[in-house]
Design a protein around this motif. Structure first.
Motif, PDB file in Angstrom:
ATOM      1  N   PRO A 124     -29.215  25.200  22.435  1.00  0.00           N
ATOM      2  CA  PRO A 124     -28.173  25.879  23.431  1.00  0.00           C
ATOM      3  C   PRO A 124     -28.496  27.014  23.696  1.00  0.00           C
ATOM      4  N   PHE A 125     -28.445  28.192  22.128  1.00  0.00           N
ATOM      5  CA  PHE A 125     -28.702  28.885  22.162  1.00  0.00           C
ATOM      6  C   PHE A 125     -29.884  30.011  22.325  1.00  0.00           C
ATOM      7  N   VAL A 127     -31.375  28.531  25.929  1.00  0.00           N
ATOM      8  CA  VAL A 127     -31.077  28.067  26.987  1.00  0.00           C
ATOM      9  C   VAL A 127     -29.767  29.640  27.772  1.00  0.00           C
ATOM     10  N   LEU A 128     -28.370  29.459  26.840  1.00  0.00           N
ATOM     11  CA  LEU A 128     -27.345  29.630  27.897  1.00  0.00           C
ATOM     12  C   LEU A 128     -27.830  31.026  27.600  1.00  0.00           C
ATOM     13  N   PRO A 129     -28.575  32.224  26.781  1.00  0.00           N
ATOM     14  CA  PRO A 129     -27.850  33.455  26.640  1.00  0.00           C
ATOM     15  C   PRO A 129     -29.354  33.668  28.280  1.00  0.00           C
TER      16      PRO A 129
END
Lengths: 262, 303, 348
Positions: free
Chosen positions: B182-183, B185-187
């Protein structure tokens, strides 16, 4: 905006995304299934039972720990995201002397191993005579959540015209209103991503939390890591599943509210 | 440049500094000052069973990073710590690369959804992480172990036998990927989401093929997100020790374990602090060289 | 019997008397490992004494020590293991007991009356204790039975390659290795430490992993054949798999004792004494034993312990094996430094 765009022709994007979600959720299914385990173990299936949910209900410490975790994570996320958003806006635009240094400081919590931050922060708190409590946990969490909120927001801002807000400030009388009308909606995906990352980082932290926790301020990760010595029981799966349910309700609710507003 | 303009610029700068001030104050007081204490700890004499002896200075901790005392008390070059650093570095590089490989297409997919679906999917990326790290790792143990669920699953498709990757580096990579995706994918998603798709369509109209559209339009746009994601994955995975311990079988130490060990069983706080500062110096050096090479600060891009 | 009962009845009366005063003052912050203390027992304590108790968690003796050293922890009662009691006392991190408030210290069994790390119970009172031996699956080892020695663990037969698990901590591995080799566990001689290192390095390729958690599941599921294990964990695994055997190696087996202690900066000292005294009643400590599956040090608790637990030789060490138990010994910083070096070399 037309979403039926040619990018759909990129092969592999959709399958990779589905694979990603499968990868993400397979262990979660296993984890939830095991919370209904009749046996003692978190890795051996032994028939269906609800007894671990009863065990959670009968254990005030684990419930309190879960509550503490949710309180700290929500507040830390809120504060860290506000600080990070302001900082990202301040760092955006024409470069100035010392900007790189400031950027470095904003990312610094990432660079320090947890145990070192933990011991250092505790020593500092005891030097200044700050009594340990839930509040000291909150301070420590805000500190290490800042880069997780800051970097996505900063990434969002990059490539955007810094004059947008300034121009808006000329049109509308107050820059505050300009921020809400112009910058905020543009930044929102970044803020949302940053806040979510800060939240999950805070929910999972164990080492720093343990060191700066006062009596009665045990959080869920501290409780769970402490249970390793006796062996993790499906009780931990049960409390995790309950939190998962809360998060899904939360998502569903915000989705529903979002639809109503339309 | 007129004085009016200069004054306006100065005012703007003040304004921007004011915006950054709360975060800087928070980090200054509750991170920089404690780290200053730690820096002091790293040059003090360690206490007998942990802690430090205030006022007794010693550089032993930094010396012992490279050298160890031999049987006859002479200093010999010591590669133990360097080996541990190297292994951690390698695992982090692999994790980051893997996250990028899976994370970029996923972020692209998210950015391509309509707004409602997009936000829902975004939440779904983070929901699994509301559970605790340990239970997630236990679920992976269950999946990966011999005769575990992955093996049974493969059996359904006609693959017999066992994958046998639990308690190996492969399992560690799976665990790290899982924790850090997630760290990444999100940015990347936040960068891509602002993409004006008409640009891409225009590129196609002008006869650009997919690779060119990707190369010229999409990747450059995603770059700030990729840099942010890389930082958020690479550095924390460097210090991670729980996943290597539980999924890797605990046969080798990572930087994180090594430092933890100094504050725990080894009762050697100065060495623990010194190791952390050596690590900090290494990462900063790497970023500095990256900046010099690409002329764009890693933490701070020019607008 | 009567001799033993009298102080018991007296202490019951005393604790009742104390509880009357304790109603006024109010709270106790107790810190322990999670799932190492029954939640119901804490409720009973609250009902009996009127003191409001909360239970906090910590994950290891080391982190507890580091936290107390760095100036943290406003707990009233903590439960460090033996070696850490001695360190904490030396560093002035613990309060001296007011023994007039702990009449139940008399209930301790004779062999727990005089413990090396705290001879007069000035700072600590035993909670639960156990041994760190190893267990194996008799259905899966060659011949069905192994020598009662550390040899099969450190030098396992070739058939067991990849089927053996060691605990993942320096102390748990270094001490048995020293016992097996007949080396002083507190040796300051690098050559002796080297012997231990060589033994551990030779053992490493035979191991499936180093892991201190999930030991119960791994043995109960038959995932591995041999596991270095605490006796309480063995008891739980044994309940699920009959063919498991616990070994008290003849070279000696390490005993650990977890103890109640009051940190220096505890806020509720009075309540802390009430709690420790209350826990030294046979009925209460037995409830803790039944929950955590470890033995305790209180005379008369056997009347309240589960039969299966008390009758398990792994928990209640048989007379003829008592001489194999090796209590803890605090080593010099120099010796501990050697241990760390061995560990780092083992896992570099």
């Amino acid at each position: 905006m037309n979403r039926r765009n040619p990018l759909w022709r990129f092969t592999g994007v959709r399958p990779t995304a589905w694979l990603f979600f499968a990868f993400l959720y397979v262990p979660i299914v296993v984890l939830v299934a095991l919370s209904f385990n009749g046996g003692q173990s978190a890795t051996l299936w032994n028939g269906f039972s609800l007894k671990w949910y009863a065990a959670v209900a009968n254990d005030p410490e684990i419930v309190r720990a879960a509550k503490n975790s949710l309180i700290v994570a929500s507040l830390a996320t809120l504060i860290a995201t506000i600080l990070a958003t302001l900082a990202a806006l301040g760092m955006h635009g024409r470069t100035f002397r010392g900007q790189t240094l400031m950027g470095g400081v904003l990312g610094l919590p990432l660079l320090i191993p947890e145990i070192v931050t933990a011991v250092a922060t505790l020593m500092f708190f005891s030097f200044i005579g700050l009594k340990l409590s839930l509040f000291t946990i909150l301070i420590a969490h805000v500190v290490f959540c800042i880069p997780f909120a800051y970097l996505p927001i900063r990434a969002r801002l990059q490539g955007m015209d810094p004059r947008l807000a300034e121009a808006a400030a000329d049109l509308y009388a107050s820059p505050w209103r300009a921020f809400w009308r112009v910058d905020f909606p543009l930044l929102l995906p970044g803020i949302l991503s940053g806040a979510m990352l800060a939240f999950i980082i805070s929910m999972d932290d164990f080492v720093i939390t343990y060191f700066v926790a006062g009596a009665g301020a045990t959080t869920l990760p501290v409780y769970i890591f402490s249970a390793i010595r006796m062996g993790i029981s499906p009780k931990i799966n049960a409390i995790s599943s309950i939190i998962l349910l809360i998060s899904i309700l939360f998502v569903a609710l915000s989705y529903y509210v979002g639809q109503r507003r339309r | 440049m007129s004085t009016l303009q200069q004054r306006q610029q100065a005012r703007q700068l003040r304004h921007r500094l004011l915006l950054s001030a709360p975060a800087m104050a928070m980090l200054g007081v509750f991170l920089l000052v404690p780290l200053g204490i730690m820096l002091l700890v790293s040059v003090l004499q360690g206490g007998d069973y942990g802690g430090v002896k205030w006022g007794e200075y010693s550089f032993e901790a930094y010396v012992s990073f490279f050298y160890e005392r031999d049987l006859d008390d002479s200093l010999v070059f010591n590669t133990d710590y360097l080996q541990i650093f190297q292994r951690s570095l390698w695992l982090s590089v692999l994790t980051t690369a893997g996250c990028l490989l899976i994370g970029f297409p996923t972020a692209l997919y998210l950015a391509l959804q309509d707004e409602k679906r997009r936000n829902l999917l975004l939440f779904l990326v983070t929901v699994p992480f509301w559970t605790n790290l340990l239970v997630r790792v236990y679920a992976w143990i269950l999946l990966l172990r011999n005769g575990g669920l992955v093996d049974s699953g493969l059996g359904l498709f006609g693959f017999d036998g066992s994958l046998g990757i639990l308690y190996s580096d492969a399992a560690v990579i799976v665990g790290l990927l899982y924790s850090f995706l997630p760290f990444m994918v999100l940015p990347i998603y936040t960068s891509l989401e602002k993409l004006d798709w008409r640009l891409v369509e225009a590129a196609f109209d002008l006869g650009a093929n997919r690779r060119k559209a990707l190369q010229r339009v999409i990747v450059p746009l995603a770059m700030p997100g990729i840099v942010a994601g890389t930082l958020l994955v690479f550095i924390p995975s460097l210090g991670n020790y729980i996943i290597p311990e539980l999924l890797g079988g605990g046969k080798s130490l990572m930087i994180g374990n090594l430092i933890q060990l100094q504050f725990g069983t080894a009762h050697n706080w100065p060495l623990g602090a010194a190791l952390a500062f050596v690590l900090l110096a290494l990462v900063l050096l790497a970023m500095l060289s990256y900046n010099l090479r690409f002329r764009q600060p890693a933490m701070e891009g020019h607008a | 019997m009567t001799l033993r009962r009298t102080p018991l009845a007296l202490s019951l009366l005393l604790s009742l008397g104390l509880s009357a005063t304790a109603h006024a003052a109010g709270t106790l912050h107790f810190a322990n490992w999670s799932d190492y203390y029954p939640p119901e027992l804490l409720k009973k304590f609250e009902a009996d004494t009127g003191i409001k108790a909360s239970l906090d968690a910590y994950d290891s003796n080391e982190t507890l020590l580091a936290k107390l050293k760095a100036g943290g922890g406003s707990y009233d009662v903590v439960v460090p293991s033996d070696s850490f009691i001695e360190i904490m006392v030396a560093d002035g991190l613990l309060q001296k007991f007011d023994k007039s408030k702990l009449p139940n210290l008399k209930n301790l069994k004779a062999n727990f009356q005089d413990l090396r790390f705290d001879p007069d119970h000035d700072y600590s009172a035993p909670y639960l204790w156990g041994t760190t031996g190893y267990s194996y699956d008799s259905a899966k080892v060659p011949g069905g039975v192994l020598e009662e020695s550390w040899k099969p663990f450190f030098e396992p037969p070739a058939e067991l390659k990849g089927q053996v698990v060691a605990l993942n901590s320096i102390e748990d591995l270094y001490i048995p290795a020293a016992l097996y080799l007949g080396v002083d566990r507190c040796t300051e001689d690098p050559k002796e430490a080297k012997k231990i290192q060589d033994l551990l390095l030779k053992q490493k390729p035979m191991l499936a992993m180093y892991n201190s958690d999930g030991t119960i599941e791994r043995m109960a599921a038959g995932e591995v054949v041999m596991h270095q294990q605490w006796n309480g964990a063995f008891h739980r695994a044994h309940e699920q798999r009959d063919s498991l055997v616990y070994v008290y190696p003849k070279e000696g087996v390490h005993v650990f004792i977890d103890n109640f202690a009051i940190p220096k900066d505890a806020a509720n000292v009075e309540e802390a004494h009430v709690f420790i005294n209350w826990m030294l009643q046979p009925e209460n400590i037995a409830a803790a034993s039944n929950f955590a599956k470890y033995n305790n040090a209180v005379e008369g608790s056997e009347n309240f312990m589960d039969k299966a637990l008390f009758d398990d030789p792994a928990i209640n060490t048989p007379q003829d094996k008592l001489d194999r138990l090796r209590p803890f010994q605090l080593c010099s910083p120099k010796a501990l430094n050697l241990r760390t070096k061995v560990w780092t070399k083992l896992k570099k």
